[in-house]
Design a protein around this motif. Structure first.
Motif, PDB file in Angstrom:
ATOM      1  N   ALA A  79       9.702  44.540  11.033  1.00  0.00           N
ATOM      2  CA  ALA A  79       8.495  45.248  11.450  1.00  0.00           C
ATOM      3  C   ALA A  79       7.497  45.388  10.312  1.00  0.00           C
ATOM      4  N   GLU A  80       7.995  45.581   9.089  1.00  0.00           N
ATOM      5  CA  GLU A  80       7.114  45.795   7.944  1.00  0.00           C
ATOM      6  C   GLU A  80       6.326  44.539   7.577  1.00  0.00           C
ATOM      7  N   LYS A  81       6.727  43.376   8.072  1.00  0.00           N
ATOM      8  CA  LYS A  81       5.953  42.157   7.872  1.00  0.00           C
ATOM      9  C   LYS A  81       4.732  42.114   8.793  1.00  0.00           C
ATOM     10  N   LEU A  82       4.750  42.954   9.823  1.00  0.00           N
ATOM     11  CA  LEU A  82       3.692  42.941  10.831  1.00  0.00           C
ATOM     12  C   LEU A  82       2.760  44.141  10.742  1.00  0.00           C
ATOM     13  N   GLY A  83       3.322  45.328  10.498  1.00  0.00           N
ATOM     14  CA  GLY A  83       2.532  46.550  10.476  1.00  0.00           C
ATOM     15  C   GLY A  83       2.697  47.314   9.184  1.00  0.00           C
ATOM     16  N   VAL A  84       1.713  48.159   8.885  1.00  0.00           N
ATOM     17  CA  VAL A  84       1.725  48.966   7.666  1.00  0.00           C
ATOM     18  C   VAL A  84       2.389  50.309   7.975  1.00  0.00           C
ATOM     19  N   PHE A  85       3.476  50.612   7.282  1.00  0.00           N
ATOM     20  CA  PHE A  85       4.235  51.836   7.495  1.00  0.00           C
ATOM     21  C   PHE A  85       3.809  52.897   6.472  1.00  0.00           C
ATOM     22  N   ASN A  86       3.364  54.063   6.986  1.00  0.00           N
ATOM     23  CA  ASN A  86       3.203  55.212   6.105  1.00  0.00           C
ATOM     24  C   ASN A  86       4.423  56.114   6.262  1.00  0.00           C
ATOM     25  N   PRO A 106      -1.380  50.018  11.638  1.00  0.00           N
ATOM     26  CA  PRO A 106      -2.362  49.058  11.117  1.00  0.00           C
ATOM     27  C   PRO A 106      -1.707  47.689  10.925  1.00  0.00           C
ATOM     28  N   LEU A 107      -2.424  46.657  11.304  1.00  0.00           N
ATOM     29  CA  LEU A 107      -1.914  45.287  11.206  1.00  0.00           C
ATOM     30  C   LEU A 107      -1.919  44.830   9.753  1.00  0.00           C
ATOM     31  N   GLN A 108      -0.790  44.269   9.317  1.00  0.00           N
ATOM     32  CA  GLN A 108      -0.747  43.672   7.988  1.00  0.00           C
ATOM     33  C   GLN A 108      -1.761  42.528   7.899  1.00  0.00           C
ATOM     34  N   PRO A 109      -2.492  42.412   6.815  1.00  0.00           N
ATOM     35  CA  PRO A 109      -3.525  41.370   6.714  1.00  0.00           C
ATOM     36  C   PRO A 109      -2.987  39.956   6.930  1.00  0.00           C
ATOM     37  N   ASP A 110      -1.763  39.712   6.494  1.00  0.00           N
ATOM     38  CA  ASP A 110      -1.198  38.368   6.605  1.00  0.00           C
ATOM     39  C   ASP A 110      -0.082  38.300   7.661  1.00  0.00           C
ATOM     40  N   ALA A 111      -0.125  39.195   8.637  1.00  0.00           N
ATOM     41  CA  ALA A 111       0.927  39.231   9.654  1.00  0.00           C
ATOM     42  C   ALA A 111       0.997  37.906  10.414  1.00  0.00           C
ATOM     43  N   PRO A 112       2.205  37.305  10.527  1.00  0.00           N
ATOM     44  CA  PRO A 112       2.351  36.040  11.261  1.00  0.00           C
ATOM     45  C   PRO A 112       2.390  36.281  12.768  1.00  0.00           C
ATOM     46  N   ILE A 113       1.230  36.583  13.349  1.00  0.00           N
ATOM     47  CA  ILE A 113       1.117  36.963  14.753  1.00  0.00           C
ATOM     48  C   ILE A 113      -0.076  36.245  15.375  1.00  0.00           C
ATOM     49  N   ALA A 114       0.103  35.708  16.573  1.00  0.00           N
ATOM     50  CA  ALA A 114      -1.023  35.113  17.295  1.00  0.00           C
ATOM     51  C   ALA A 114      -2.059  36.195  17.602  1.00  0.00           C
ATOM     52  N   ARG A 115      -3.308  35.859  17.475  1.00  0.00           N
ATOM     53  CA  ARG A 115      -4.392  36.833  17.641  1.00  0.00           C
ATOM     54  C   ARG A 115      -4.353  37.495  19.025  1.00  0.00           C
TER      55      ARG A 115
END
Length: 319
Positions: A79-86, A106-115
């Protein structure tokens, strides 16, 4: 590998054993969609990184492209590769994952996810599911899986494989049959903000459950744009009109009862809200398939998971 077919379409319905999970994994890695059981409802899964695969979800469901998808992951590390955890997100993940809680982060800037998964939003909805079949697929494939409910957009959510087959039929190459879903309602969706948290969709994890973990109340709800599934006014809807808070049977109306109001079906004769949640969508499917011209539902206490039940019913009643 070949499996027996069905009479309603080209989609395969197979028991979710090891062989079927392996075959489903191969389909997912090849960019196809597969219907799979989770502890909440059946999901229509695709590789969240593959834009063409994600497009197949939207096409099969006739889903509006402004409605984002939940991404299912193996664990918090994924999950931490996709979203920013506080700190708030961290506490919620530790308390409720794996399980029926989705975090909007919040979406990670480099998240490997289709738009298309995020519908172009700067946030992403992520869940770590508890169901053994979904976990086996995540582990075997190594993928993150976008997976909304496996039904036509806006209609009653599926809690059994035959619900998926009836709703989507041959649009799905494979339907893994894992029996009835234990929770029976879609996950709770919580938006994690810089200054707190908000429930975007109530579900099996209640506001009280979350407040007990975090120690403080949610932010006030804000009416605005759709940033998570389940926020559309009309949703979870049968083909027949639905009336709520009905106390007695009427001619040509299928009454879904609760507690002392027996009805044609009863969500829970003992007044157990968890049992009612698990039975809700199955009862709506049965009512919609009946000869009645309309559906009525007895009053449901607006507390605990009853809040989530009433949310689904209110959206089902919008015409």
């Amino acid at each position: 590998m070949m499996f027996g077919s069905n009479t309603l379409g080209n989609g395969w319905v197979v028991p979710a054993d090891d062989a079927a999970i392996t075959a489903a994994t191969q389909l997912l890695m090849a960019g196809q969609i597969v219907a799979i059981p989770t502890e909440t409802v059946y999901g229509l899964a695709a590789d969240a990184q593959n834009a063409e695969a994600v497009a197949r979800i939207y096409a099969a469901k006739s889903r509006p492209d402004f409605n984002p998808l939940i991404v299912h992951v193996r664990d918090q590390k994924a999950a931490e590769k996709l979203g920013v955890f506080n700190a708030t997100a961290q506490a919620l993940a530790e308390a409720f994952w794996p399980g029926p809680l989705t975090l909007v982060l919040p979406l990670q800037p480099d998240a490997p996810i289709a738009r298309a998964v995020t519908a172009g939003l700067p946030t992403i909805a992520i869940r770590c599911p508890a169901h053994s079949v979904m976990q086996a697929l995540l582990l075997k494939s190594g993928l993150s899986l976008a997976a909304p409910s496996a039904n036509p957009s806006g209609s009653i959510s599926p809690t059994r494989a035959d619900h998926v087959l009836k709703g989507l039929g041959g649009a799905v190459p494979m339907i893994l049959d894992g029996g009835s879903c234990s929770a029976g309602l879609e996950s709770t969706i919580v938006a994690v903000r810089d200054n707190g948290w908000q429930i975007l969709r109530p579900g099996p994890v209640t506001s009280e459950d979350i407040e007990n973990v975090l120690g403080y109340a949610p932010l006030a709800a804000i009416n605005g744009f759709i940033e998570a599934p389940g926020q559309m006014a009309s949703h979870y809807a049968p083909s027949k009109p639905v009336r709520l808070n009905v106390m007695a049977s009427e001619p040509d109306v299928y009454l879904i009862g609760f507690g002392a109001i027996a009805g044609d079906d009863n969500l829970s004769a003992t007044g157990d809200l968890a049992q009612a949640a698990a039975h809700l969508f199955e009862a709506l499917h049965t009512a919609d398939a009946s000869a009645a011209v309309a559906i009525a539902v007895a009053p449901i206490p607006h507390e605990g998971i009853g809040i989530a039940i009433n949310d689904r019913l209110a959206r089902a009643a919008v015409r």
